[in-house]
Design an enzyme around this catalytic site. Sequence first.
Site, mmCIF file in Angstrom:
data_model
loop_
_atom_site.group_PDB
_atom_site.id
_atom_site.type_symbol
_atom_site.label_atom_id
_atom_site.label_comp_id
_atom_site.label_asym_id
_atom_site.label_seq_id
_atom_site.Cartn_x
_atom_site.Cartn_y
_atom_site.Cartn_z
ATOM 1 N N ASP A 214 -0.668 -4.092 18.020
ATOM 2 C CA ASP A 214 -0.643 -3.621 16.640
ATOM 3 C C ASP A 214 0.493 -4.420 16.024
ATOM 4 O OD1 ASP A 214 -0.394 -0.435 14.887
ATOM 5 O OD2 ASP A 214 -0.032 -2.492 14.247
ATOM 6 N N LYS A 257 2.446 -4.807 5.434
ATOM 7 C CA LYS A 257 3.832 -4.830 5.886
ATOM 8 C C LYS A 257 4.275 -6.275 6.022
ATOM 9 C CE LYS A 257 2.251 -0.653 7.149
ATOM 10 N NZ LYS A 257 0.840 -0.257 6.949
HETATM 11 C C1 LIG Z 1 2.186 0.677 13.049
HETATM 12 C C2 LIG Z 1 1.068 0.861 12.084
HETATM 13 C C3 LIG Z 1 1.299 1.365 10.789
HETATM 14 O O1 LIG Z 1 2.552 1.662 10.423
HETATM 15 C C4 LIG Z 1 0.197 1.537 9.892
HETATM 16 C C5 LIG Z 1 0.356 2.089 8.579
HETATM 17 N N1 LIG Z 1 1.559 2.509 8.225
HETATM 18 C C6 LIG Z 1 1.906 3.182 7.142
HETATM 19 C C7 LIG Z 1 0.936 3.681 6.090
HETATM 20 C C8 LIG Z 1 0.589 5.079 6.492
HETATM 21 C C9 LIG Z 1 -0.509 5.291 7.320
HETATM 22 C C10 LIG Z 1 -0.817 6.584 7.731
HETATM 23 C C11 LIG Z 1 -0.011 7.654 7.343
HETATM 24 C C12 LIG Z 1 1.095 7.421 6.508
HETATM 25 C C13 LIG Z 1 1.402 6.133 6.110
HETATM 26 C C14 LIG Z 1 3.307 3.568 7.059
HETATM 27 O O2 LIG Z 1 3.728 4.088 6.016
HETATM 28 O O3 LIG Z 1 4.046 3.349 8.068
HETATM 29 C C15 LIG Z 1 -1.102 1.176 10.361
HETATM 30 C C16 LIG Z 1 -2.350 1.349 9.484
HETATM 31 O O4 LIG Z 1 -2.339 0.303 8.543
HETATM 32 P P1 LIG Z 1 -2.954 0.548 7.072
HETATM 33 O O5 LIG Z 1 -2.089 1.550 6.399
HETATM 34 O O6 LIG Z 1 -2.902 -0.825 6.424
HETATM 35 O O7 LIG Z 1 -4.360 1.041 7.269
HETATM 36 C C17 LIG Z 1 -1.267 0.680 11.635
HETATM 37 N N2 LIG Z 1 -0.195 0.523 12.476
#
Ligand SMILES: CC1=C(O)/C(=C\N=C(/Cc2ccccc2)C(=O)O)C(COP(=O)(O)O)=CN1
Length: 455
Positions: A214, A257
């Site tokens: 990931d 990100k």
């Molecule tokens: C390590 C990792 C992430 O941190 C991630 C998304 N993070 C997010 C966005 C998020 C997602 C779910 C709940 C709250 C906030 C973050 O706020 O941290 C995703 C999904 O990516 P996506 O949002 O583009 O679908 C995959 N892996």
Amino acid sequence: NKYVAEPYKVKVVEPIAVTTWEQRKKAIEEAGYNTFLLRSKDVYIDLLTDSGTTAMSDDQWAGMNLGDEAYAGSENFYNLLKAVKEVYGYEYVIPTHQGRGAENLLSQLTIKPGDYIPGNMYFTTTRAHQELNGGTFRDVIIDEAHDSDSEYLFKGNICLDKLKSLIEEVGAEKIPYICMAVTVNLAGGQPVSMQNLKDVYALAGKHHIKVMFDATRCVENAYFIKKREAGYENKSIADILKEMMSYSDGCTMSGKKDCLVNIGGFLAVNDEELYTRATQMVVMYEGMPSYGGLAGRDMEAMARGIYEAIDYHYIHHRISQVQFLGDKLIEAGVPVVRPIGGHAVFLDARKFLPHLEQEKFPAQSLAAEIYLKSGVRTMERGIVSAGRDKEGNHHKPALELVRLTIPRRVYSYAHLEVVADAIIDLYQEREKIKGLEFVYESPVLRFFTARFKHV
Ligand SMILES: CC1=C(O)/C(=C\N=C(/Cc2ccccc2)C(=O)O)C(COP(=O)(O)O)=CN1
């Protein structure tokens, strides 16, 4: 000085909402004490997430005007493919609208009911897709990752013994891939060492099990290897990143990100057969394999962001801002997860609010109080985010955290001083903070839409 100045100058500004306590009181009550339900116009400094909140560069905006919006074979797709090959080293790329799009494809393509997916701590959407396809996530991260007091420098590492015993327990044929997050979001943005990546890949190879990264915050991981792992201090971010990805068979990426875009992601693989099956599936969920739910302009912005992210001055400043906020809170004795991570400072809500047991949702309540006090929006990353198990009981994570997530290239050190001062003030009056109970709870990924009231 210790905290490097911004390696950019401002060209366009977006005024932010300076609010009153009364306004914020009304807003947080209407939001059911859930910061996800606040309106952006009522938020002064938005530290909810680093996902999609990046400021793009003038070069990326220029790229937005070069969108080749042909339905198939867009030139921007080939620019994206070139960037992924050059920077990450993967053979095949399927653009997706964001990380979840890639997680959906990978999980459906590789997971059968009864499978197990070992990984370094869970992430909400990643685990949700694994479970949706009948898989069981197994946390094989090292113990230090669950201990907010441990200062181990690579808390994202996988414990090889835990991984070996899972392989012995269920058999390699029940493990479609190992999910290796670089960095580990819910451990506090903690990195994985190059040595661990090598060791896991070697162990997986012995059992013919794939390793899928990931890669969402992989540039931050590369930075920590450069700063903390012997033998890498003189290597470029680009070289470290390329070596990191060579210890995997592919990755899911949320471009929102470390690819510096507001929307976008991709699934990258080296295996042609897996790529072929992914192209058959992507047309169902995201569109042609050459655009994956993205406009040409978005693929162009992502291709350019991939190159910008590996510039040392960019990533050095990015991490320096997070470190700055973390250091201020540590100096004031505010309990935070250590070492300070790559994308956020994580408050330890258990230690911040020892008078609230976890069922009173301390992190949820603290996030609401921080907003009420200062207009700063943060995110609950504790028992509410962890959801319920199959029996309907709360998952009870050891880490009950509030995440102060720093968007890339958006805020100044002065904004972060405002955040630190507000939290330090709140810490002085922490015993006044009350617990919460559900008013509304959705059955899936409840933290997005839940509503609460004080108990
Ligand atoms: C390590 C990792 C992430 O941190 C991630 C998304 N993070 C997010 C966005 C998020 C997602 C779910 C709940 C709250 C906030 C973050 O706020 O941290 C995703 C999904 O990516 P996506 O949002 O583009 O679908 C995959 N892996």
